[in-house]
Design an enzyme around this catalytic site. Sequence first.
Site, PDB file in Angstrom:
ATOM      1  N   GLN A 275       0.792  -1.221   0.000  1.00  0.00           N
ATOM      2  CA  GLN A 275       0.000   0.000   0.000  1.00  0.00           C
ATOM      3  C   GLN A 275       0.832   1.283   0.000  1.00  0.00           C
ATOM      4  OE1 GLN A 275      -2.731  -1.712   3.290  1.00  0.00           O
ATOM      5  NE2 GLN A 275      -4.081  -0.437   2.075  1.00  0.00           N
TER       6      GLN A 275
ATOM      7  N   ARG B 193       3.716   0.360  12.883  1.00  0.00           N
ATOM      8  CA  ARG B 193       3.436  -0.986  12.366  1.00  0.00           C
ATOM      9  C   ARG B 193       3.547  -0.956  10.851  1.00  0.00           C
ATOM     10  NH1 ARG B 193      -2.087  -3.612  10.985  1.00  0.00           N
ATOM     11  NH2 ARG B 193      -1.390  -5.709  10.489  1.00  0.00           N
TER      12      ARG B 193
ATOM     13  N   HIS C   6       0.876  -9.246   4.792  1.00  0.00           N
ATOM     14  CA  HIS C   6      -0.292  -8.363   4.655  1.00  0.00           C
ATOM     15  C   HIS C   6      -0.826  -8.493   3.220  1.00  0.00           C
ATOM     16  CE1 HIS C   6      -2.329  -4.588   6.444  1.00  0.00           C
ATOM     17  NE2 HIS C   6      -2.932  -4.797   5.294  1.00  0.00           N
TER      18      HIS C   6
ATOM     19  N   ASN D 128      -2.028 -10.448   8.623  1.00  0.00           N
ATOM     20  CA  ASN D 128      -3.004  -9.382   8.733  1.00  0.00           C
ATOM     21  C   ASN D 128      -4.343  -9.873   8.189  1.00  0.00           C
ATOM     22  OD1 ASN D 128      -3.792  -6.461   9.116  1.00  0.00           O
ATOM     23  ND2 ASN D 128      -4.351  -6.766   6.963  1.00  0.00           N
ATOM     24  N   GLU D 129      -5.352  -9.845   9.038  1.00  0.00           N
ATOM     25  CA  GLU D 129      -6.729 -10.120   8.623  1.00  0.00           C
ATOM     26  C   GLU D 129      -6.892 -11.411   7.821  1.00  0.00           C
ATOM     27  OE1 GLU D 129      -8.487  -6.628   6.857  1.00  0.00           O
ATOM     28  OE2 GLU D 129      -8.306  -5.503   8.721  1.00  0.00           O
TER      29      GLU D 129
ATOM     30  N   ASN E  49      -7.990  -5.381  14.290  1.00  0.00           N
ATOM     31  CA  ASN E  49      -8.225  -4.265  13.365  1.00  0.00           C
ATOM     32  C   ASN E  49      -9.701  -3.928  13.476  1.00  0.00           C
ATOM     33  OD1 ASN E  49      -5.609  -4.751  12.571  1.00  0.00           O
ATOM     34  ND2 ASN E  49      -6.105  -5.274  10.457  1.00  0.00           N
TER      35      ASN E  49
ATOM     36  N   TYR F 218     -12.911  -1.213  12.726  1.00  0.00           N
ATOM     37  CA  TYR F 218     -13.399  -0.069  11.949  1.00  0.00           C
ATOM     38  C   TYR F 218     -14.857   0.291  12.197  1.00  0.00           C
ATOM     39  CZ  TYR F 218      -9.062  -0.149   9.296  1.00  0.00           C
ATOM     40  OH  TYR F 218      -7.734  -0.086   8.941  1.00  0.00           O
TER      41      TYR F 218
ATOM     42  N   TRP G  21      -4.904   3.681  11.552  1.00  0.00           N
ATOM     43  CA  TRP G  21      -4.752   3.384  10.126  1.00  0.00           C
ATOM     44  C   TRP G  21      -5.269   4.572   9.348  1.00  0.00           C
ATOM     45  CZ3 TRP G  21      -2.349  -0.382   7.377  1.00  0.00           C
ATOM     46  CH2 TRP G  21      -2.513  -0.294   5.977  1.00  0.00           C
TER      47      TRP G  21
ATOM     48  N   GLU H 124      -5.540   1.856  -1.549  1.00  0.00           N
ATOM     49  CA  GLU H 124      -6.619   1.206  -0.810  1.00  0.00           C
ATOM     50  C   GLU H 124      -7.180   0.012  -1.614  1.00  0.00           C
ATOM     51  OE1 GLU H 124      -7.561   0.983   2.115  1.00  0.00           O
ATOM     52  OE2 GLU H 124      -9.567   0.161   1.956  1.00  0.00           O
ATOM     53  N   TRP H 125      -6.311  -0.940  -1.949  1.00  0.00           N
ATOM     54  CA  TRP H 125      -6.691  -2.193  -2.587  1.00  0.00           C
ATOM     55  C   TRP H 125      -7.559  -1.969  -3.819  1.00  0.00           C
ATOM     56  CZ3 TRP H 125      -3.016  -5.002  -0.898  1.00  0.00           C
ATOM     57  CH2 TRP H 125      -2.561  -4.834   0.410  1.00  0.00           C
TER      58      TRP H 125
ATOM     59  N   PHE I  87      -7.378   7.067   3.838  1.00  0.00           N
ATOM     60  CA  PHE I  87      -7.442   6.755   5.271  1.00  0.00           C
ATOM     61  C   PHE I  87      -6.340   7.466   6.058  1.00  0.00           C
ATOM     62  CE2 PHE I  87     -10.520   3.309   6.125  1.00  0.00           C
ATOM     63  CZ  PHE I  87     -10.898   2.953   4.842  1.00  0.00           C
TER      64      PHE I  87
HETATM   65  C1  GBH Z   1      -8.002  -3.048   6.652  1.00  0.00           C
HETATM   66  O1  GBH Z   1      -9.072  -3.890   6.365  1.00  0.00           O
HETATM   67  C2  GBH Z   1      -6.730  -3.481   5.967  1.00  0.00           C
HETATM   68  O2  GBH Z   1      -5.908  -4.209   6.846  1.00  0.00           O
HETATM   69  C3  GBH Z   1      -5.949  -2.344   5.374  1.00  0.00           C
HETATM   70  O3  GBH Z   1      -4.977  -2.842   4.523  1.00  0.00           O
HETATM   71  C4  GBH Z   1      -6.903  -1.400   4.683  1.00  0.00           C
HETATM   72  O4  GBH Z   1      -6.252  -0.385   3.985  1.00  0.00           O
HETATM   73  C5  GBH Z   1      -7.798  -0.796   5.721  1.00  0.00           C
HETATM   74  O5  GBH Z   1      -8.449  -1.788   6.438  1.00  0.00           O
HETATM   75  C6  GBH Z   1      -8.884   0.104   5.167  1.00  0.00           C
HETATM   76  O6  GBH Z   1      -9.756  -0.628   4.375  1.00  0.00           O
HETATM   77  O7  GBH Z   1     -17.660  -5.123   1.210  1.00  0.00           O
HETATM   78  O8  GBH Z   1     -17.611  -7.454   1.824  1.00  0.00           O
HETATM   79  O9  GBH Z   1     -15.870  -6.534   0.481  1.00  0.00           O
HETATM   80  C7  GBH Z   1     -10.288  -3.478   6.963  1.00  0.00           C
HETATM   81  C8  GBH Z   1     -11.287  -4.586   7.061  1.00  0.00           C
HETATM   82  C9  GBH Z   1     -12.645  -6.048   5.859  1.00  0.00           C
HETATM   83  C10 GBH Z   1     -12.742  -3.751   5.377  1.00  0.00           C
HETATM   84  C11 GBH Z   1     -13.315  -6.342   4.560  1.00  0.00           C
HETATM   85  C12 GBH Z   1     -13.395  -4.016   4.062  1.00  0.00           C
HETATM   86  C13 GBH Z   1     -14.722  -5.477   2.833  1.00  0.00           C
HETATM   87  C14 GBH Z   1     -16.087  -5.935   3.025  1.00  0.00           C
HETATM   88  N1  GBH Z   1     -11.883  -4.825   5.774  1.00  0.00           N
HETATM   89  N2  GBH Z   1     -14.158  -5.232   4.149  1.00  0.00           N
HETATM   90  S1  GBH Z   1     -16.875  -6.296   1.531  1.00  0.00           S
END
Ligand code: GBH
Length: 530
Positions: A53, A109, A155, A200-201, A340, A342, A454, A461-462, A470
């Site tokens: 990222q 981190r 990650h 991570n996650e 993590n 949110y 974060w 952002e993926w 963020f």
């Molecule tokens: C984190 O994920 C990541 O670790 C980080 O890399 C990322 O940049 C940050 O959050 C902000 O997104 O609509 O079903 O696809 C956060 C947890 C879980 C959030 C999956 C997005 C997608 C749900 N993520 N979710 S869906």
Amino acid sequence: MAHRRLQLAAVLALAAFAVAQARQISHLPDAPAMCPLEMRKNTRWGVATASYQVEGGWNLGGRTPSVWDTFSHAGFIKNNDTGDVACDMYHKYPQDFKLMRELGIKHYRFSFSWNRILPQGGKGTPVNPEGIAFYNSLINEMIANNIRPYATIFHWDLPQVLQDKYQGLIGEEFIADFVNYANVLFENFGDRIRDWMTFNEPWVTCVLQYGQGVFAPGIPMGDEGMYKCGHNLLRAHAKTYQLYHKVPQAKLDNVTFADAARGKVGIALNIEYLEPLTEAKEDVAAANYGLEKNLGWFADPLFFGDYPASLKSCAKDVLPSFTAEESKLLKGSLDFLGINFYTGKFAKGSATDKCSVETREQDVNGKDIGPLAESSWLRVVPWSFYKLLKYVQSRYDPKQIIITENGVSAPKEDSMSVQQAIRDDFRVNYYKGYLDYLCKAISEGVKVNTYFAWSFMDNFEWREGYSQRFGINHVDFDSPELTRTTKDSGKFLSKHFFRVGRGGGVGARRPGGRKPTKETPKAAKPAKQQ
Ligand code: GBH
């Protein structure tokens, strides 16, 4: 005289600058009411990022592609964005650590890029000296700025070669290759890094990367693949924990990595809190099952040695099982639990199907659970943080919890000018609210001692590319310098948290990472300088 006048002008300019600065931050809110100074002082507050990222340098220094390079180059990212350059932290880390230091940040981190360390990915393949050199400089620069490193081993950016070879986390061979990679990191960086997160996650990796295939590598493997991924991931984690804690290292005078560094291994799990939509017992059961299915899937094996009974029953056709030996290895295989966090949602159950969990963002009266962020999945629900933490403490009773991520994307921020974007009241309010409830949880005995926002800066952002921000620092992706500018949220956190919080304990390890032996003579006192 001309000289005097110049001096005066300089003084006036400085004073004007100071007033402007003061004015800029004077509208920042006070510290959250439930966070007394003493608690803020006793806690470690830091910021987080991840390799793909922020790093960039995708083809530099012997790095091969990860699944995210392949996925983004194939055009699956919004606006055709890629992480090729990202925030170019590959080159800009000295200035980034300087900025962290200016903000009073003492904990950072970050994650390693597996394919930068091991371009061919697997066990028995060569370690890339340029990759090692890069991370050595990065870590040393961090420590020179009095910032303590916390490292995520994985990650989401799997070396593409391992995806091609055995479908990545779906393949049983993943376990040995992951442990080998972790070993390379422990050997090279374990003298300076004392806090490790294996994954991570895992939920995101197994559900989004493999189950649904909406994240790289983008090949949907269904529920069976999803649970196979989780199974391999958990066993790789447990073996890594074992390696770190139980295997004496010849190069470290036969002590373990853990003893040599007084280090810890944990994991970072993501979870959205679920509040029953009503008091009806099927809604209460659904909220509970949802937490077990999403968090317990990973946390139960790590704390108790097995999957939750509810998941075993609901996913019985696709959920693998652990051998007695694996179960024993898994149980208690973490020194801290990373969370993590949110957002939170409502959960609605079904009177006829105990395995059904429907999530909602509005209550029974149609009222939103909280304001919507730029990300469609993220609403601002401060109280849900408190409830989740209480749930975690009571179900797992962890020795230590680290909030490994917490943050928000502010609505429309990407279409704003820099000057507009850094006035991020939305994010300031998010942090103020969430930290308030975090402090409430701490005051009631929830064992959080470390927290990471974060993210340190706007980044890739993926699937959303650079369109969702963020950062507590703005990155101007249109400027050739990728200029960083601190947002109000960064100033808010700096003032009430980073600056007042506990220091890093950088350099608290044994010299050379080794345990002193009887034979080791006491170091002679350096001669006093006259
Ligand atoms: C984190 O994920 C990541 O670790 C980080 O890399 C990322 O940049 C940050 O959050 C902000 O997104 O609509 O079903 O696809 C956060 C947890 C879980 C959030 C999956 C997005 C997608 C749900 N993520 N979710 S869906």
